[in-house]
Design a protein around this motif. Sequence first.
Motif, PDB file in Angstrom:
ATOM      1  N   CYS A 282      46.421  41.918  56.506  1.00 50.17           N
ATOM      2  CA  CYS A 282      47.093  41.636  55.236  1.00 50.17           C
ATOM      3  C   CYS A 282      46.123  41.798  54.073  1.00 50.17           C
ATOM      4  CB  CYS A 282      47.649  40.208  55.235  1.00 50.17           C
ATOM      5  SG  CYS A 282      48.882  39.892  56.513  1.00 50.17           S
ATOM      6  N   SER A 283      46.675  42.055  52.894  1.00 51.95           N
ATOM      7  CA  SER A 283      45.854  42.123  51.688  1.00 51.95           C
ATOM      8  C   SER A 283      45.807  40.730  51.059  1.00 51.95           C
ATOM      9  CB  SER A 283      46.411  43.142  50.702  1.00 51.95           C
ATOM     10  OG  SER A 283      47.700  42.767  50.256  1.00 51.95           O
ATOM     11  N   VAL A 284      44.595  40.222  50.894  1.00 57.18           N
ATOM     12  CA  VAL A 284      44.398  38.856  50.394  1.00 57.18           C
ATOM     13  C   VAL A 284      43.370  38.881  49.273  1.00 57.18           C
ATOM     14  CG1 VAL A 284      43.657  36.504  50.998  1.00 57.18           C
ATOM     15  CG2 VAL A 284      44.886  37.895  52.680  1.00 57.18           C
ATOM     16  N   ARG A 285      43.593  38.080  48.269  1.00 58.82           N
ATOM     17  CA  ARG A 285      42.598  37.889  47.209  1.00 58.82           C
ATOM     18  C   ARG A 285      42.410  36.397  46.999  1.00 58.82           C
ATOM     19  NH1 ARG A 285      38.097  39.950  45.210  1.00 58.82           N
ATOM     20  NH2 ARG A 285      37.633  39.066  43.159  1.00 58.82           N
ATOM     21  N   MET A 286      41.142  35.953  47.103  1.00 62.00           N
ATOM     22  CA  MET A 286      40.788  34.555  46.897  1.00 62.00           C
ATOM     23  C   MET A 286      39.856  34.481  45.691  1.00 62.00           C
ATOM     24  SD  MET A 286      39.272  31.901  49.733  1.00 62.00           S
ATOM     25  CE  MET A 286      39.160  30.134  49.399  1.00 62.00           C
ATOM     26  N   THR A 287      40.239  33.693  44.696  1.00 63.52           N
ATOM     27  CA  THR A 287      39.452  33.604  43.476  1.00 63.52           C
ATOM     28  C   THR A 287      39.638  32.231  42.859  1.00 63.52           C
ATOM     29  OG1 THR A 287      39.028  34.677  41.348  1.00 63.52           O
ATOM     30  CG2 THR A 287      41.326  34.515  42.033  1.00 63.52           C
ATOM     31  N   SER A 288      38.791  31.913  41.922  1.00 62.58           N
ATOM     32  CA  SER A 288      38.989  30.680  41.159  1.00 62.58           C
ATOM     33  C   SER A 288      39.849  31.003  39.944  1.00 62.58           C
ATOM     34  CB  SER A 288      37.644  30.101  40.706  1.00 62.58           C
ATOM     35  OG  SER A 288      37.042  30.945  39.736  1.00 62.58           O
ATOM     36  N   ALA A 289      40.481  29.975  39.383  1.00 57.27           N
ATOM     37  CA  ALA A 289      41.304  30.181  38.191  1.00 57.27           C
ATOM     38  C   ALA A 289      40.444  30.715  37.045  1.00 57.27           C
ATOM     39  CB  ALA A 289      41.982  28.873  37.796  1.00 57.27           C
ATOM     40  N   PHE A 290      39.208  30.221  36.945  1.00 57.29           N
ATOM     41  CA  PHE A 290      38.308  30.680  35.881  1.00 57.29           C
ATOM     42  C   PHE A 290      38.021  32.173  36.013  1.00 57.29           C
ATOM     43  CE2 PHE A 290      33.921  31.632  34.599  1.00 57.29           C
ATOM     44  CZ  PHE A 290      33.998  31.342  33.239  1.00 57.29           C
ATOM     45  N   LYS A 291      37.675  32.621  37.238  1.00 58.08           N
ATOM     46  CA  LYS A 291      37.379  34.039  37.448  1.00 58.08           C
ATOM     47  C   LYS A 291      38.617  34.901  37.241  1.00 58.08           C
ATOM     48  CE  LYS A 291      33.483  33.497  40.650  1.00 58.08           C
ATOM     49  NZ  LYS A 291      33.012  33.732  42.043  1.00 58.08           N
ATOM     50  N   LEU A 292      39.757  34.400  37.646  1.00 55.69           N
ATOM     51  CA  LEU A 292      40.993  35.158  37.462  1.00 55.69           C
ATOM     52  C   LEU A 292      41.249  35.417  35.981  1.00 55.69           C
ATOM     53  CD1 LEU A 292      44.348  34.711  39.276  1.00 55.69           C
ATOM     54  CD2 LEU A 292      44.321  34.550  36.789  1.00 55.69           C
ATOM     55  N   ILE A 293      41.158  34.350  35.191  1.00 55.04           N
ATOM     56  CA  ILE A 293      41.411  34.480  33.751  1.00 55.04           C
ATOM     57  C   ILE A 293      40.336  35.320  33.080  1.00 55.04           C
ATOM     58  CG2 ILE A 293      41.523  33.179  31.581  1.00 55.04           C
ATOM     59  CD1 ILE A 293      42.832  30.912  33.274  1.00 55.04           C
ATOM     60  N   LEU A 294      39.071  35.088  33.464  1.00 58.40           N
ATOM     61  CA  LEU A 294      37.972  35.855  32.885  1.00 58.40           C
ATOM     62  C   LEU A 294      38.119  37.338  33.205  1.00 58.40           C
ATOM     63  CD1 LEU A 294      35.298  35.662  31.305  1.00 58.40           C
ATOM     64  CD2 LEU A 294      34.121  35.434  33.511  1.00 58.40           C
ATOM     65  N   GLY A 295      38.535  37.646  34.442  1.00 62.75           N
ATOM     66  CA  GLY A 295      38.711  39.038  34.835  1.00 62.75           C
ATOM     67  C   GLY A 295      39.772  39.733  34.015  1.00 62.75           C
ATOM     68  N   ILE A 296      40.852  39.018  33.714  1.00 61.53           N
ATOM     69  CA  ILE A 296      41.899  39.613  32.880  1.00 61.53           C
ATOM     70  C   ILE A 296      41.400  39.793  31.447  1.00 61.53           C
ATOM     71  CG2 ILE A 296      44.234  39.318  31.965  1.00 61.53           C
ATOM     72  CD1 ILE A 296      44.905  37.708  34.480  1.00 61.53           C
ATOM     73  N   LYS A 297      40.668  38.793  30.949  1.00 57.79           N
ATOM     74  CA  LYS A 297      40.147  38.880  29.582  1.00 57.79           C
ATOM     75  C   LYS A 297      39.159  40.026  29.404  1.00 57.79           C
ATOM     76  CE  LYS A 297      40.631  34.096  27.964  1.00 57.79           C
ATOM     77  NZ  LYS A 297      39.895  32.882  27.528  1.00 57.79           N
ATOM     78  N   GLU A 298      38.503  40.421  30.499  1.00 59.35           N
ATOM     79  CA  GLU A 298      37.561  41.542  30.430  1.00 59.35           C
ATOM     80  C   GLU A 298      38.265  42.827  29.987  1.00 59.35           C
ATOM     81  OE1 GLU A 298      34.000  42.054  31.313  1.00 59.35           O
ATOM     82  OE2 GLU A 298      34.194  40.006  30.567  1.00 59.35           O
ATOM     83  N   THR A 299      39.568  42.892  30.221  1.00 57.03           N
ATOM     84  CA  THR A 299      40.305  44.101  29.830  1.00 57.03           C
ATOM     85  C   THR A 299      40.506  44.175  28.319  1.00 57.03           C
ATOM     86  OG1 THR A 299      42.483  43.030  30.061  1.00 57.03           O
ATOM     87  CG2 THR A 299      41.543  44.043  32.030  1.00 57.03           C
ATOM     88  N   TYR A 300      40.184  43.105  27.607  1.00 61.53           N
ATOM     89  CA  TYR A 300      40.312  43.128  26.150  1.00 61.53           C
ATOM     90  C   TYR A 300      39.255  44.018  25.498  1.00 61.53           C
ATOM     91  CZ  TYR A 300      43.238  38.909  26.696  1.00 61.53           C
ATOM     92  OH  TYR A 300      44.208  38.012  27.049  1.00 61.53           O
ATOM     93  N   ARG A 301      38.163  44.296  26.245  1.00 60.30           N
ATOM     94  CA  ARG A 301      37.084  45.103  25.683  1.00 60.30           C
ATOM     95  C   ARG A 301      37.571  46.517  25.406  1.00 60.30           C
ATOM     96  NH1 ARG A 301      33.717  44.458  30.419  1.00 60.30           N
ATOM     97  NH2 ARG A 301      33.294  46.636  29.977  1.00 60.30           N
ATOM     98  N   ALA A 302      37.032  47.100  24.347  1.00 54.53           N
ATOM     99  CA  ALA A 302      37.447  48.453  23.961  1.00 54.53           C
ATOM    100  C   ALA A 302      37.100  49.490  25.024  1.00 54.53           C
ATOM    101  CB  ALA A 302      36.801  48.832  22.625  1.00 54.53           C
ATOM    102  N   ASP A 303      36.008  49.245  25.782  1.00 51.26           N
ATOM    103  CA  ASP A 303      35.574  50.224  26.784  1.00 51.26           C
ATOM    104  C   ASP A 303      36.141  49.936  28.177  1.00 51.26           C
ATOM    105  OD1 ASP A 303      34.157  47.918  27.210  1.00 51.26           O
ATOM    106  OD2 ASP A 303      32.249  48.921  27.629  1.00 51.26           O
ATOM    107  N   SER A 304      37.078  48.999  28.283  1.00 47.17           N
ATOM    108  CA  SER A 304      37.664  48.682  29.582  1.00 47.17           C
ATOM    109  C   SER A 304      38.471  49.860  30.098  1.00 47.17           C
ATOM    110  CB  SER A 304      38.554  47.444  29.480  1.00 47.17           C
ATOM    111  OG  SER A 304      39.206  47.210  30.707  1.00 47.17           O
TER     112      SER A 304
END
Length: 265
Positions: free
Chosen positions: A150-172
């Motif tokens: 199965c495909s599984v992803r285990m993360t913390s809420a902080f890392k999840l939110i931070l990872g999404i916020k990384e897409t805000y960068r212009a060079d993302s």
Amino acid sequence: MNHKLDLKTLLNLTDPVAVTLHCEPHGDYPGTRQQIGQRLVQTPCPHCQTEQAEADRKKLLQQQAEAQQNLLAKRLRAAGVPYYLWGVGFEQFHARTPEQRAALMTAQQYANRFDDILTTGTCLLFCGRVGTGKTNLAAAIAQKLIDDGCSVRMTSAFKLILGIKETYRADSEVTTLQAIERLVAYDLLIIDEVGVQFGTQTENLLMNQVLNGRYEEKLPTLLISNLPEADLEVYLGERLMDRLCDRGGMLIPFAWNSARGQRHG
């Protein structure tokens, strides 16, 4: 005059001769000896051949096991399972009380019946005290499912939110929508440390986007929080909490004392 050369003479090839041969480790054994060119060829010791074949078999099995372990390690790393929990399964959760046994049984059944879980989208929530084994049980579920393909992803809420916020960068290279869609697509998404964040409007919006997306796709989510049930509902909001508990969703309270230092997690 016959100019044809005898092939055996040309190759210096003699007929095999039956002899008794000797092997230092195994003693005498019957065989043959034959001259081929400059080499003297004789029957190898059958015991040595058997031992070599067994050694080769064990080496191949070891190589296959190492390759399998390397593949599993790669999958665990890609899934975000913390390294210190690799190999920590259900058997490492020492269930001494009825409540602990109920939590263990629920986690095991969730993993063993995951084919059914995938059709219903049933979520699981572990909430309660620090050090009570919530993350250990979640990692045990993750490793069982990863082993099952199965495909599984285990993360913390902080890392999840931070990872999404990384897409805000212009060079993302990834858009915010793509980042959310990736989190939505896993067979099981495990989010640890829910409620540790400040709970800003942006954080709540992003968390809701992921969890609502999975709810709409009927995909299960496992949430882990140190908050008691009432506080977790306040943090997530009544609507989202209701969705997580829909379709047979289960909330497991981990109300016993911490067992850190006692190999309980």
